[in-house]
Design a protein around this motif. Structure first.
Motif, PDB file in Angstrom:
ATOM      1  N   ALA A   1       2.843  -9.246  17.460  1.00 37.28           N
ATOM      2  CA  ALA A   1       3.137  -8.143  16.539  1.00 37.28           C
ATOM      3  C   ALA A   1       3.765  -8.696  15.271  1.00 37.28           C
ATOM      4  O   ALA A   1       4.335  -9.790  15.252  1.00 37.28           O
ATOM      5  CB  ALA A   1       4.069  -7.127  17.183  1.00 37.28           C
ATOM      6  N   VAL A   2       3.666  -7.913  14.200  1.00 33.92           N
ATOM      7  CA  VAL A   2       4.233  -8.274  12.905  1.00 33.92           C
ATOM      8  C   VAL A   2       5.499  -7.452  12.680  1.00 33.92           C
ATOM      9  O   VAL A   2       5.534  -6.251  12.960  1.00 33.92           O
ATOM     10  CB  VAL A   2       3.230  -7.987  11.760  1.00 33.92           C
ATOM     11  N   GLY A   3       6.530  -8.103  12.176  1.00 33.50           N
ATOM     12  CA  GLY A   3       7.725  -7.395  11.752  1.00 33.50           C
ATOM     13  C   GLY A   3       7.763  -7.346  10.236  1.00 33.50           C
ATOM     14  O   GLY A   3       7.493  -8.348   9.581  1.00 33.50           O
ATOM     15  N   LEU A   4       8.038  -6.197   9.685  1.00 32.57           N
ATOM     16  CA  LEU A   4       8.216  -6.073   8.245  1.00 32.57           C
ATOM     17  C   LEU A   4       9.682  -5.773   7.961  1.00 32.57           C
ATOM     18  O   LEU A   4      10.185  -4.708   8.313  1.00 32.57           O
ATOM     19  CB  LEU A   4       7.336  -4.957   7.667  1.00 32.57           C
ATOM     20  N   ILE A   5      10.368  -6.741   7.358  1.00 31.69           N
ATOM     21  CA  ILE A   5      11.765  -6.567   6.959  1.00 31.69           C
ATOM     22  C   ILE A   5      11.759  -6.280   5.463  1.00 31.69           C
ATOM     23  O   ILE A   5      11.343  -7.127   4.661  1.00 31.69           O
ATOM     24  CB  ILE A   5      12.600  -7.823   7.257  1.00 31.69           C
ATOM     25  N   ALA A   6      12.192  -5.098   5.088  1.00 34.40           N
ATOM     26  CA  ALA A   6      12.117  -4.695   3.682  1.00 34.40           C
ATOM     27  C   ALA A   6      13.255  -3.727   3.380  1.00 34.40           C
ATOM     28  O   ALA A   6      14.128  -3.492   4.216  1.00 34.40           O
ATOM     29  CB  ALA A   6      10.760  -4.048   3.390  1.00 34.40           C
ATOM     30  N   THR A   7      13.258  -3.183   2.179  1.00 32.17           N
ATOM     31  CA  THR A   7      14.225  -2.144   1.852  1.00 32.17           C
ATOM     32  C   THR A   7      13.702  -0.813   2.399  1.00 32.17           C
ATOM     33  O   THR A   7      12.497  -0.656   2.619  1.00 32.17           O
ATOM     34  CB  THR A   7      14.421  -2.034   0.336  1.00 32.17           C
ATOM     35  N   PRO A   8      14.578   0.160   2.601  1.00 30.93           N
ATOM     36  CA  PRO A   8      14.101   1.469   3.068  1.00 30.93           C
ATOM     37  C   PRO A   8      13.042   2.060   2.151  1.00 30.93           C
ATOM     38  O   PRO A   8      12.087   2.690   2.620  1.00 30.93           O
ATOM     39  CB  PRO A   8      15.378   2.319   3.075  1.00 30.93           C
ATOM     40  N   ALA A   9      13.169   1.844   0.842  1.00 35.22           N
ATOM     41  CA  ALA A   9      12.190   2.389  -0.111  1.00 35.22           C
ATOM     42  C   ALA A   9      10.808   1.791   0.121  1.00 35.22           C
ATOM     43  O   ALA A   9       9.792   2.488   0.097  1.00 35.22           O
ATOM     44  CB  ALA A   9      12.654   2.138  -1.539  1.00 35.22           C
ATOM     45  N   THR A  10      10.753   0.474   0.352  1.00 30.33           N
ATOM     46  CA  THR A  10       9.464  -0.191   0.587  1.00 30.33           C
ATOM     47  C   THR A  10       8.866   0.245   1.919  1.00 30.33           C
ATOM     48  O   THR A  10       7.653   0.470   2.025  1.00 30.33           O
ATOM     49  CB  THR A  10       9.644  -1.725   0.555  1.00 30.33           C
ATOM     50  N   VAL A  11       9.686   0.383   2.931  1.00 25.61           N
ATOM     51  CA  VAL A  11       9.211   0.816   4.253  1.00 25.61           C
ATOM     52  C   VAL A  11       8.615   2.221   4.190  1.00 25.61           C
ATOM     53  O   VAL A  11       7.620   2.519   4.853  1.00 25.61           O
ATOM     54  CB  VAL A  11      10.377   0.757   5.268  1.00 25.61           C
ATOM     55  N   GLN A  12       9.207   3.077   3.372  1.00 28.58           N
ATOM     56  CA  GLN A  12       8.754   4.465   3.287  1.00 28.58           C
ATOM     57  C   GLN A  12       7.569   4.655   2.342  1.00 28.58           C
ATOM     58  O   GLN A  12       6.867   5.671   2.427  1.00 28.58           O
ATOM     59  CB  GLN A  12       9.911   5.345   2.813  1.00 28.58           C
ATOM     60  N   ARG A  13       7.328   3.676   1.466  1.00 25.92           N
ATOM     61  CA  ARG A  13       6.334   3.872   0.410  1.00 25.92           C
ATOM     62  C   ARG A  13       4.907   3.929   0.965  1.00 25.92           C
ATOM     63  O   ARG A  13       4.526   3.169   1.854  1.00 25.92           O
ATOM     64  CB  ARG A  13       6.475   2.750  -0.621  1.00 25.92           C
ATOM     65  N   GLU A  14       4.125   4.830   0.404  1.00 27.32           N
ATOM     66  CA  GLU A  14       2.730   4.999   0.825  1.00 27.32           C
ATOM     67  C   GLU A  14       1.939   3.708   0.660  1.00 27.32           C
ATOM     68  O   GLU A  14       1.070   3.378   1.471  1.00 27.32           O
ATOM     69  CB  GLU A  14       2.090   6.129   0.009  1.00 27.32           C
ATOM     70  N   TYR A  15       2.247   2.964  -0.402  1.00 28.08           N
ATOM     71  CA  TYR A  15       1.551   1.705  -0.675  1.00 28.08           C
ATOM     72  C   TYR A  15       1.677   0.758   0.527  1.00 28.08           C
ATOM     73  O   TYR A  15       0.702   0.103   0.922  1.00 28.08           O
ATOM     74  CB  TYR A  15       2.151   1.056  -1.924  1.00 28.08           C
ATOM     75  N   THR A  16       2.871   0.682   1.104  1.00 33.80           N
ATOM     76  CA  THR A  16       3.106  -0.194   2.250  1.00 33.80           C
ATOM     77  C   THR A  16       2.280   0.259   3.456  1.00 33.80           C
ATOM     78  O   THR A  16       1.665  -0.555   4.154  1.00 33.80           O
ATOM     79  CB  THR A  16       4.604  -0.210   2.612  1.00 33.80           C
ATOM     80  N   HIS A  17       2.246   1.551   3.678  1.00 32.74           N
ATOM     81  CA  HIS A  17       1.471   2.078   4.809  1.00 32.74           C
ATOM     82  C   HIS A  17      -0.027   1.848   4.612  1.00 32.74           C
ATOM     83  O   HIS A  17      -0.758   1.622   5.585  1.00 32.74           O
ATOM     84  CB  HIS A  17       1.785   3.563   5.000  1.00 32.74           C
ATOM     85  N   ASP A  18      -0.474   1.865   3.354  1.00 36.05           N
ATOM     86  CA  ASP A  18      -1.874   1.559   3.061  1.00 36.05           C
ATOM     87  C   ASP A  18      -2.196   0.094   3.387  1.00 36.05           C
ATOM     88  O   ASP A  18      -3.274  -0.216   3.913  1.00 36.05           O
ATOM     89  CB  ASP A  18      -2.185   1.835   1.585  1.00 36.05           C
ATOM     90  N   LEU A  19      -1.257  -0.812   3.065  1.00 33.10           N
ATOM     91  CA  LEU A  19      -1.448  -2.236   3.382  1.00 33.10           C
ATOM     92  C   LEU A  19      -1.587  -2.428   4.895  1.00 33.10           C
ATOM     93  O   LEU A  19      -2.460  -3.172   5.356  1.00 33.10           O
ATOM     94  CB  LEU A  19      -0.266  -3.068   2.874  1.00 33.10           C
ATOM     95  N   ILE A  20      -0.739  -1.762   5.641  1.00 33.88           N
ATOM     96  CA  ILE A  20      -0.785  -1.878   7.099  1.00 33.88           C
ATOM     97  C   ILE A  20      -2.102  -1.318   7.638  1.00 33.88           C
ATOM     98  O   ILE A  20      -2.754  -1.942   8.489  1.00 33.88           O
ATOM     99  CB  ILE A  20       0.417  -1.147   7.726  1.00 33.88           C
ATOM    100  N   ARG A  21      -2.519  -0.171   7.107  1.00 28.75           N
ATOM    101  CA  ARG A  21      -3.770   0.429   7.544  1.00 28.75           C
ATOM    102  C   ARG A  21      -4.967  -0.474   7.238  1.00 28.75           C
ATOM    103  O   ARG A  21      -5.885  -0.628   8.054  1.00 28.75           O
ATOM    104  CB  ARG A  21      -3.953   1.780   6.837  1.00 28.75           C
ATOM    105  N   ASP A  22      -4.951  -1.109   6.061  1.00 26.52           N
ATOM    106  CA  ASP A  22      -6.098  -1.899   5.615  1.00 26.52           C
ATOM    107  C   ASP A  22      -6.165  -3.290   6.244  1.00 26.52           C
ATOM    108  O   ASP A  22      -7.256  -3.828   6.460  1.00 26.52           O
ATOM    109  CB  ASP A  22      -6.082  -2.045   4.089  1.00 26.52           C
TER     110      ASP A  22
END
Length: 263
Positions: free
Chosen positions: A111-132
C-alpha cells in the motif's frame, strides 16, 4: 561571460528549500531567487481566491523585478490551485509540484501512504491522482499540519522529538511499504520520518523530478559554469530570523531580505 538563467522558487514557508537543494545539486551555475510568503503562512488555511490572488501578485512582481526566466511553485497547495492562472499570465515556464502518487504506486507492493497537509489530502486534485494512477494499490492518506511546523523548527536548529513524530505517523506504521512526502517541507525531516516508519518503507518525493524538468525546460548543461547568485526574500519578518539566516547561509544564501508588497 554568458548570463545564466534566473530561477524563482516560491513557497509559503521554507519547505521549498528541499526542492531548491535538488535543483541546485544538478544546476549550481544558475541564479536562484527564493521567495516565501510567510505573511500568509500556512497556505492550507487560505480561501481559494485569496490564495490565487496572493501568489499571482507576488510571483508576477518578482518575475518583473528580477527578470526571472523560470518559476518553480514549490508548494503542493499552491500548485494544485494556481498553476493554470500563472501560466496564462506569464510568458516564462512555470513548474509546479504534485504528490508523487504515480511513481509511488508503481513501487509499492502492499500500500501507499500519502503524508501531506490536510488541504492537500482533501483537495480534489489529489483524489484524481489516486484514481488515475493508483487503482490497484490502496492509498492511506494522512494530513498533518504539525509536520510542517516541525520542519520549520528543525531548519532553525530545534531538535525533532521522535516520540511526537511516532504519535503523528502512527496511522501508517506497519500498513504501507511506500510513503509519499506530499509537502515540500517534509523532505527536510526525511531522516526522522524514515526512522519512525523504518527502513522497510521507501520514501518518495517530487524534488528530483522537478530538478530534471527545470534542466529540460532551460536546456542547460548538468553542473556547468561558475556558482550563481543565491538570494532569498520574505513577505514578512521571519520568526527566529537569526537562526533561519544561519541555516540559509549553509545553503549558500545571503540573509533574508524583505519583499514588501501591498496585497
Amino acid at each position: 561571460m554568458t548570463q545564466q538563467p534566473k530561477v524563482l522558487i516560491f513557497d509559503s514557508g521554507v519547505g521549498g528549500l528541499s526542492v531548491y537543494k535538488e535543483i541546485v545539486a544538478r544546476l549550481p551555475q544558475l541564479d536562484y531567487y527564493y521567495l516565501f510568503d510567510n505573511a500568509a503562512y500556512p497556505y492550507g488555511e487560505l480561501e481559494r481566491q485569496t490564495l490565487i490572488e496572493r501568489v499571482e501578485r507576488l510571483v508576477s512582481a518578482m518575475v518583473a523585478k528580477l527578470k526571472i526566466d523560470l518559476v518553480v511553485i514549490a508548494c503542493n497547495t499552491a500548485s494544485t490551485i494556481v498553476l493554470p492562472k500563472l501560466r496564462a499570465i506569464l510568458s516564462i515556464p512555470v513548474v509546479g509540484v504534485v504528490p508523487a502518487i504515480k511513481p509511488a504506486s508503481s513501487l509499492a507492493n502492499k500500500a501507499v501512504g500519502l503524508i501531506a497537509t490536510p488541504a492537500t489530502v482533501q483537495r480534489e486534485y489529489t483524489h484524481d491522482l489516486i484514481r488515475d494512477f493508483s487503482q490497484n494499490k490502496p492509498v492511506e492518506m494522512l494530513g498533518l499540519t504539525r509536520l510542517v511546523d516541525i520542519a520549520e523548527e528543525k531548519l532553525r536548529g530545534k531538535s525533532v522529538c521522535i516520540e511526537e513524530m511516532t504519535q503523528l505517523l502512527e496511522p501508517l506504521i506497519g500498513k504501507v511499504d511506500v510513503a509519499v512526502l506530499g509537502c515540500t517541507h517534509f523532505p527536510l525531516i526525511k531522516e526522522e520520518i524514515q526512522s519512525v516508519l523504518t527502513e522497510q518503507v521507501m520514501l518518495v518525493d517530487s524534488g528530483l523530478a522537478i530538478a530534471r524538468r527545470v534542466q529540460e525546460l532551460l536546456a542547460v548543461e548538468f553542473g556547468q559554469g561558475e556558482r550563481g547568485k543565491r538570494e532569498i526574500y520574505s513577505s514578512a519578518t521571519p520568526w527566529q530570523e537569526d537562526a533561519l539566516n544561519s541555516a540559509l547561509s549553509k545553503l549558500g544564501f545571503s540573509p533574508v531580505r524583505p519583499f514588501p508588497l501591498e496585497i
